[in-house]
Design a protein around this motif. Sequence first.
Motif, mmCIF file in Angstrom:
data_model
loop_
_atom_site.group_PDB
_atom_site.id
_atom_site.type_symbol
_atom_site.label_atom_id
_atom_site.label_comp_id
_atom_site.label_asym_id
_atom_site.label_seq_id
_atom_site.Cartn_x
_atom_site.Cartn_y
_atom_site.Cartn_z
ATOM 1 N N PRO A 2 -29.380 23.890 87.741
ATOM 2 C CA PRO A 2 -28.972 25.072 88.497
ATOM 3 C C PRO A 2 -27.609 25.564 88.083
ATOM 4 O O PRO A 2 -26.748 24.784 87.680
ATOM 5 N N ASP A 3 -27.388 26.878 88.179
ATOM 6 C CA ASP A 3 -26.059 27.411 87.909
ATOM 7 C C ASP A 3 -25.471 28.056 89.157
ATOM 8 O O ASP A 3 -24.458 28.721 89.111
ATOM 9 N N ARG A 4 -26.122 27.802 90.303
ATOM 10 C CA ARG A 4 -25.630 28.323 91.566
ATOM 11 C C ARG A 4 -25.787 27.247 92.635
ATOM 12 O O ARG A 4 -26.695 26.437 92.590
ATOM 13 N N ILE A 5 -24.877 27.255 93.594
ATOM 14 C CA ILE A 5 -24.949 26.343 94.727
ATOM 15 C C ILE A 5 -24.794 27.171 95.988
ATOM 16 O O ILE A 5 -23.829 27.918 96.149
ATOM 17 N N ASN A 6 -25.771 27.038 96.897
ATOM 18 C CA ASN A 6 -25.724 27.815 98.145
ATOM 19 C C ASN A 6 -25.499 29.298 97.864
ATOM 20 O O ASN A 6 -24.738 29.972 98.557
ATOM 21 N N ASP A 7 -26.172 29.781 96.805
ATOM 22 C CA ASP A 7 -26.122 31.193 96.418
ATOM 23 C C ASP A 7 -24.763 31.643 95.901
ATOM 24 O O ASP A 7 -24.487 32.834 95.790
ATOM 25 N N ARG A 8 -23.894 30.690 95.570
ATOM 26 C CA ARG A 8 -22.612 31.039 94.968
ATOM 27 C C ARG A 8 -22.579 30.498 93.548
ATOM 28 O O ARG A 8 -22.991 29.363 93.308
ATOM 29 N N PRO A 9 -22.094 31.261 92.594
ATOM 30 C CA PRO A 9 -22.059 30.771 91.203
ATOM 31 C C PRO A 9 -21.197 29.528 91.077
ATOM 32 O O PRO A 9 -20.166 29.405 91.734
ATOM 33 N N MET A 10 -21.626 28.587 90.219
ATOM 34 C CA MET A 10 -20.816 27.416 89.929
ATOM 35 C C MET A 10 -19.612 27.818 89.080
ATOM 36 O O MET A 10 -19.652 28.776 88.327
ATOM 37 N N THR A 11 -18.543 27.047 89.207
ATOM 38 C CA THR A 11 -17.384 27.226 88.338
ATOM 39 C C THR A 11 -17.552 26.333 87.117
ATOM 40 O O THR A 11 -18.447 25.502 87.049
ATOM 41 N N VAL A 34 -26.434 16.368 86.135
ATOM 42 C CA VAL A 34 -26.795 17.790 86.074
ATOM 43 C C VAL A 34 -25.669 18.651 86.631
ATOM 44 O O VAL A 34 -25.311 19.691 86.053
ATOM 45 N N ARG A 35 -25.071 18.239 87.748
ATOM 46 C CA ARG A 35 -23.997 19.026 88.369
ATOM 47 C C ARG A 35 -22.765 19.102 87.469
ATOM 48 O O ARG A 35 -22.215 20.193 87.225
ATOM 49 N N LEU A 36 -22.307 17.963 86.958
ATOM 50 C CA LEU A 36 -21.100 17.989 86.138
ATOM 51 C C LEU A 36 -21.325 18.735 84.833
ATOM 52 O O LEU A 36 -20.421 19.434 84.351
ATOM 53 N N ALA A 37 -22.526 18.616 84.262
ATOM 54 C CA ALA A 37 -22.829 19.364 83.040
ATOM 55 C C ALA A 37 -22.834 20.855 83.306
ATOM 56 O O ALA A 37 -22.346 21.653 82.491
ATOM 57 N N ALA A 38 -23.380 21.259 84.453
ATOM 58 C CA ALA A 38 -23.407 22.681 84.805
ATOM 59 C C ALA A 38 -22.001 23.231 84.993
ATOM 60 O O ALA A 38 -21.767 24.435 84.817
ATOM 61 N N GLU A 39 -21.061 22.350 85.323
ATOM 62 C CA GLU A 39 -19.683 22.782 85.520
ATOM 63 C C GLU A 39 -18.817 22.533 84.280
ATOM 64 O O GLU A 39 -17.591 22.550 84.356
ATOM 65 N N ILE A 58 -30.427 18.898 80.693
ATOM 66 C CA ILE A 58 -29.083 19.444 80.510
ATOM 67 C C ILE A 58 -29.011 20.325 79.261
ATOM 68 O O ILE A 58 -28.452 21.430 79.289
ATOM 69 N N HIS A 59 -29.612 19.858 78.163
ATOM 70 C CA HIS A 59 -29.618 20.648 76.930
ATOM 71 C C HIS A 59 -30.333 21.975 77.131
ATOM 72 O O HIS A 59 -29.882 23.029 76.660
ATOM 73 N N ASP A 60 -31.477 21.943 77.818
ATOM 74 C CA ASP A 60 -32.256 23.168 78.039
ATOM 75 C C ASP A 60 -31.470 24.202 78.826
ATOM 76 O O ASP A 60 -31.736 25.411 78.722
ATOM 77 N N ALA A 61 -30.513 23.741 79.636
ATOM 78 C CA ALA A 61 -29.690 24.660 80.419
ATOM 79 C C ALA A 61 -28.401 25.034 79.694
ATOM 80 O O ALA A 61 -27.541 25.702 80.258
ATOM 81 N N GLY A 62 -28.270 24.590 78.444
ATOM 82 C CA GLY A 62 -27.098 24.955 77.658
ATOM 83 C C GLY A 62 -25.949 23.986 77.749
ATOM 84 O O GLY A 62 -24.853 24.286 77.240
ATOM 85 N N GLY A 63 -26.187 22.820 78.346
ATOM 86 C CA GLY A 63 -25.125 21.832 78.470
ATOM 87 C C GLY A 63 -25.120 20.834 77.332
ATOM 88 O O GLY A 63 -25.942 20.890 76.414
ATOM 89 N N ARG A 64 -24.213 19.901 77.410
ATOM 90 C CA ARG A 64 -24.054 18.893 76.366
ATOM 91 C C ARG A 64 -24.174 17.510 76.997
ATOM 92 O O ARG A 64 -23.486 17.214 77.984
ATOM 93 N N ALA A 65 -25.038 16.666 76.430
ATOM 94 C CA ALA A 65 -25.242 15.333 77.000
ATOM 95 C C ALA A 65 -25.855 14.407 75.974
ATOM 96 O O ALA A 65 -26.512 14.851 75.018
#
Length: 256
Positions: A2-11, A34-39, A58-65
Motif C-alpha cells: 500500500p502507498d496510503r494509510i487511512n486514506d492519507r498518502p505515506m511519507t 512492507v510498511r518500511l519499504a513503502a516509506e 516489495i519489488h512489485d510496488a517499486g521498493g528495494r528488498a
Amino acid sequence: MPDRINDRPMTRRHEGRTAVITGAAGGIGRAYAVRLAAEGAAVAVLDRADGAAVVKEIHDAGGRAIAVHVDLTDAASVAAAQEEVAEQLGAADILVNNAGIYPNQPFESITFEQWRAVFTLNVDALFHTAKAFVPGMRERGWGRIVNMTSNSVGMVIPGFSHYVSSKMAAIGLTRGLATDLADAGITVNAIAPSLVRTATTEAGPAELFEMVPQLQAIRRVQVPEDLTGMLSFLVSDAAAFVTGQTLFVDGGLIRS
C-alpha cells in the motif's frame, strides 16, 4: 504494497535507510517489511523460512528488498547475514527483532530443553543480532533497534510461563541496550502487542481470539497492520528522544 494509510498518502520518511527485520517472511514481520519499504527503506527480510514472496511484493510496488536465510540462534549465521546485508544493501540503520516462538503448555509439562528453546530464539537471538549490527550503527552515529515483546508481561494467560519469562527478558535487554548505546545515537525500544491474528497464532488455542479482544478497550482482534505505525515512528528521526521504552500497542488491554 500500500502507498496510503487511512486514506492519507505515506511519507518517504525512511528514504536512504537500510532496515533489517527478523522473522519477516510472514505475519507481523511481513507487515513491517512492507510498511518500511513503502516509506523508502531498503529492507532485508531475515528468516529461516523463504522470504521470496515478501521480497517480490516489495519489488512489485517499486521498493528495494532482499531475502536472507538465517538461523538466528547461531551467532555465526547471524554474522554471515550481516555481511550479506552490508554487501547488497549497505550497512543496517534499523534493526527490528521480530522473530519469536510462543508455545502454550502447562508449566509442569515444560522440559528444560523446551524452556531453553524459547529463550534461545526470543532472547539469545536479540543478543546475536545486536552484536552483529550495532558496530555499524555506532560507526555512523545513528541507529534504531526495536524488539518485539508482548502485553502478556502485564496480564499472564495460563500456559505461557516460558514465553512470558522470555518477553520480560527482552524488555530488560531493551533497557540495557538503550543505556549502553545512547552515546552512539542509537535508540532501543520495544513494542508489546496483544494477540495478533497471523497464520502462526491461528494454529494455537482458538478460544484466545474470543477471550482476549473482550479484555481490550478496542474490542476486535488485532492484525499486523495495527503495529506498523508505531514501528515506523520508533525507527524515524521523530523518535530521536524516545529510548528504553516498552510501548503497548494492544488495543488498550494493558492500561498503564
